[in-house]
Design an enzyme around this catalytic site. Structure first.
Site, short mmCIF file in Angstrom:
data_model
loop_
_atom_site.label_atom_id
_atom_site.label_comp_id
_atom_site.label_asym_id
_atom_site.label_seq_id
_atom_site.Cartn_x
_atom_site.Cartn_y
_atom_site.Cartn_z
N ASN A 113 0.74 -1.29 -0.35
CA ASN A 113 0.27 0.26 0.20
C ASN A 113 0.97 0.92 0.06
O ASN A 113 0.08 2.27 -0.39
CB ASN A 113 -1.05 0.05 0.97
CG ASN A 113 -0.47 0.04 2.26
OD1 ASN A 113 0.93 -0.57 2.51
ND2 ASN A 113 -0.70 0.41 3.43
N GLU A 209 5.26 -4.15 12.28
CA GLU A 209 3.49 -3.55 12.22
C GLU A 209 2.82 -4.14 11.38
O GLU A 209 3.17 -4.38 10.12
CB GLU A 209 3.72 -1.91 11.76
CG GLU A 209 2.08 -1.00 11.77
CD GLU A 209 2.26 0.13 10.23
OE1 GLU A 209 0.85 -0.93 9.94
OE2 GLU A 209 2.79 0.64 9.96
N CYS A 243 -3.27 1.35 6.42
CA CYS A 243 -3.26 0.60 7.95
C CYS A 243 -3.87 0.80 9.00
O CYS A 243 -4.55 0.45 9.84
CB CYS A 243 -2.11 0.46 8.57
SG CYS A 243 -0.54 0.99 8.36
#
Length: 326
Positions: A113, A209, A243
């Site tokens: 992304n 993450e 996210c």
């Protein structure tokens, strides 16, 4: 720093880069930042990948340049050795020193992304600390990764310190088997579990993450127009593939109807089911009506993938009380 798992790993010629001064490395950072700033329009056009170049500028290039500027200002202080005194009585008279030593080779497993910003700034941090980097791009991220490497080398970073792998999961698995000193991963929880399982066999430290299904708290005294506008913006930023995008709106029951109407003005689709198990890319959110802070916290904690949260209220005290509980 002693890495007890490194003795059986292949030796690499890493001394030349790790032995350069921090000021020299930061000179390379400065050259890179200035070049990208001067060529920002062309860079955005090349790397926007079919999206508006302005969005690439806002979501990836400007944050990357800001991260470079942070390193220029703070890295020397962060990486400096420092001595301190104290400790238990039986170590009386001993002088302690904290030294910031490079790990060696850092494997960066990037997401799909933000293929330029996230692996890019992680690579910059690793290189400024004197490490070598392997970048495993996420799906569709090879163009950004190779562009980054080319630009880094042109700015003075050594070509041998930066390697771009292919996008396959197998490329990451092979790199871990060959031996790296640290892994940085941005991705799904499932990918994190697989990488941790393999890393554990080599005692390789990891920073991760993972996933993201974030809550937005809308309290009774919130500016509902502002809250709806912010949720719509956060959900659509980077095509919805962020996210920490808002996924679950937890709204106090007495203002839920008005808030939902404000949100409909932005043509946002809402979901009835709890989307706590979905990944990036959804254009929908779920709205949960609650009767107070206790209900709100319980609803928030139902999702195992929460990374961050947003709170809308005009009362700083209410916000702080909620912050301390989430």
């Amino acid at each position: 720093m002693i890495n007890t798992a490194s003795t059986s790993r292949p030796q690499r010629n890493e001394d030349s880069w790790r032995d350069t001064s921090v000021s020299f490395r930061l000179g390379c950072v400065r050259a890179l930042r200035k070049r990208l700033a001067n060529e920002c329009a062309e860079t955005a056009r090349v790397l926007a990948d079919g999206r508006p170049p302005e969005e690439f500028l806002a979501a990836q290039l400007i944050p990357f340049l800001d991260g470079c500027k942070f390193l220029e200002k703070q890295a020397s202080k962060i990486l400096a050795s420092r001595k301190f005194h104290g400790g238990p009585l039986w170590l009386w008279g001993v002088t302690h020193e904290i030294r910031r030593e490079p790990y060696g080779t850092i494997l960066i497993i990037g997401p799909s992304n933000y293929p330029f910003f996230l692996p890019g700034i992680q690579a910059m941090q690793a290189l400024v600390a004197g490490n070598h980097v392997l970048i495993k791009p996420g799906t569709g991220g090879s163009r950004s990764a190779h562009f980054l490497r080319h630009t880094l080398v042109d700015a003075g970073f050594p070509a041998e310190a930066i390697e771009v792998l292919d996008e396959s999961a197998e490329a990451a698995r092979e790199a871990i088997e060959r031996g790296v000193e640290k892994i940085i991963l941005t991705g799904s929880a499932e990918t994190g579990e697989a990488v941790l399982a393999q890393a554990a066999q080599h005692l390789t430290p990891c920073t991760m993450e993972l996933s993201g299904c974030d809550s937005v708290f809308v309290l009774p005294d919130a500016d509902l127009k502002l809250a709806a506008h912010a949720v719509a913006y956060g959900l659509r930023l980077n095509g919805g593939r962020t996210c920490i995008a808002p996924r679950r709106v937890i709204v106090w029951r007495e203002v839920a109807g008005v808030f939902e109407q404000e949100l409909r003005n932005y043509s946002i689709a809402t979901l009835i089911a709890d989307p706590s198990d979905h990944e990036f890319g959804s254009s929908g959110i779920s709205i949960h009506r609650v009767n107070g802070a206790r209900d709100a916290i319980a609803e928030h904690e139902r999702s195992p993938y929460r990374l961050g949260a947003s709170i809308f209220t005009t009362n700083p005290q209410s916000a702080q009380e909620l912050v301390e509980r989430i």
